[in-house]
Scaffold this motif. Sequence first.
Motif, mmCIF file in Angstrom:
data_model
loop_
_atom_site.group_PDB
_atom_site.id
_atom_site.type_symbol
_atom_site.label_atom_id
_atom_site.label_comp_id
_atom_site.label_asym_id
_atom_site.label_seq_id
_atom_site.Cartn_x
_atom_site.Cartn_y
_atom_site.Cartn_z
ATOM 1 N N VAL A 1 0.843 -1.228 0.011
ATOM 2 C CA VAL A 1 -0.090 0.039 -0.149
ATOM 3 C C VAL A 1 0.782 1.098 0.003
ATOM 4 O O VAL A 1 1.783 1.244 0.625
ATOM 5 C CB VAL A 1 -0.876 0.013 1.016
ATOM 6 C CG1 VAL A 1 -0.162 0.193 2.532
ATOM 7 C CG2 VAL A 1 -2.050 1.179 1.097
ATOM 8 N N GLY A 2 0.435 2.239 -0.791
ATOM 9 C CA GLY A 2 1.258 3.499 -0.564
ATOM 10 C C GLY A 2 2.481 3.414 -1.086
ATOM 11 O O GLY A 2 2.658 2.759 -1.996
ATOM 12 N N HIS A 3 3.504 4.237 -0.684
ATOM 13 C CA HIS A 3 4.661 4.250 -1.077
ATOM 14 C C HIS A 3 5.571 2.948 -0.485
ATOM 15 O O HIS A 3 5.460 2.430 0.354
ATOM 16 C CB HIS A 3 5.512 5.669 -0.405
ATOM 17 C CG HIS A 3 7.096 5.738 -0.356
ATOM 18 N ND1 HIS A 3 7.590 5.808 -1.855
ATOM 19 C CD2 HIS A 3 7.789 5.524 0.303
ATOM 20 C CE1 HIS A 3 8.806 6.143 -1.606
ATOM 21 N NE2 HIS A 3 8.960 5.734 -0.200
ATOM 22 N N ARG A 4 6.419 2.547 -1.492
ATOM 23 C CA ARG A 4 6.992 1.475 -1.121
ATOM 24 C C ARG A 4 8.655 1.792 -0.772
ATOM 25 O O ARG A 4 9.216 2.593 -1.242
ATOM 26 C CB ARG A 4 7.426 0.366 -2.467
ATOM 27 C CG ARG A 4 8.411 -0.586 -1.994
ATOM 28 C CD ARG A 4 8.746 -1.632 -3.179
ATOM 29 N NE ARG A 4 9.457 -2.713 -2.717
ATOM 30 C CZ ARG A 4 8.565 -3.948 -2.667
ATOM 31 N NH1 ARG A 4 7.717 -4.067 -3.236
ATOM 32 N NH2 ARG A 4 9.498 -5.230 -2.307
ATOM 33 N N GLY A 5 8.595 1.624 0.617
ATOM 34 C CA GLY A 5 9.945 2.351 1.292
ATOM 35 C C GLY A 5 9.606 2.851 2.622
ATOM 36 O O GLY A 5 8.294 2.254 3.496
ATOM 37 N N TYR A 6 10.143 3.711 3.256
ATOM 38 C CA TYR A 6 9.723 4.007 4.605
ATOM 39 C C TYR A 6 8.912 5.315 4.709
ATOM 40 O O TYR A 6 9.099 6.323 3.894
ATOM 41 C CB TYR A 6 11.416 4.539 5.319
ATOM 42 C CG TYR A 6 12.212 3.241 5.456
ATOM 43 C CD1 TYR A 6 11.761 2.181 6.108
ATOM 44 C CD2 TYR A 6 13.585 3.223 4.952
ATOM 45 C CE1 TYR A 6 12.690 1.154 6.287
ATOM 46 C CE2 TYR A 6 14.355 2.316 5.027
ATOM 47 C CZ TYR A 6 13.735 1.087 5.650
ATOM 48 O OH TYR A 6 14.818 -0.064 5.717
ATOM 49 N N VAL A 7 8.364 5.548 5.862
ATOM 50 C CA VAL A 7 7.566 6.651 5.914
ATOM 51 C C VAL A 7 8.400 7.930 6.079
ATOM 52 O O VAL A 7 7.816 8.947 5.926
ATOM 53 C CB VAL A 7 6.730 6.267 7.430
ATOM 54 C CG1 VAL A 7 7.549 6.478 8.630
ATOM 55 C CG2 VAL A 7 5.545 7.401 7.522
#
Length: 152
Positions: free
Chosen positions: A58-64
């Motif tokens: 979901v959303g961006h693949r990676g860190y917040v």
Amino acid sequence: MVGGGIGIAPLALLRRRFAERNIPARVLLGFRDEAHSGGLDDLFSCCEVRLASDDGHVGHRGYVTDLLASMLEGDDAGSATVYACGPPQMLDAVAALCLPRNVPCQLAMESPMACGYGACFGCAVPRAGGGYLRLCVDGPVIRADQVESIHV
């Protein structure tokens, strides 16, 4: 607001307080994987939410913190205040993004608190400039500029 993992739930309470006072909030949430990402509709139904996930479900693949870095480069960074709750490595990264930009930042930190009133120093974190902060009496929410390192 920046939340990661189990640090997301406490931010829901803060988000509600902001909503009661008509304070606008942007919420950035990060998850390890799909199995750890439930309950968002109940917790954050009335505000802008951006998501990140390690596995890309979901959303961006990676860190917040990738999302936070993008937001702090925008026009709103000058008026921002960041509230973060999550794992120590995430809090370190949030502080590292906010401090050089002079963005006020508060970090909700967690540590075993053996005595609960500051005598044992079991929950101590290094204070910027020397000494220690005891999370049980000085926190658990600490300004990012007060701590040398977030790792507890």
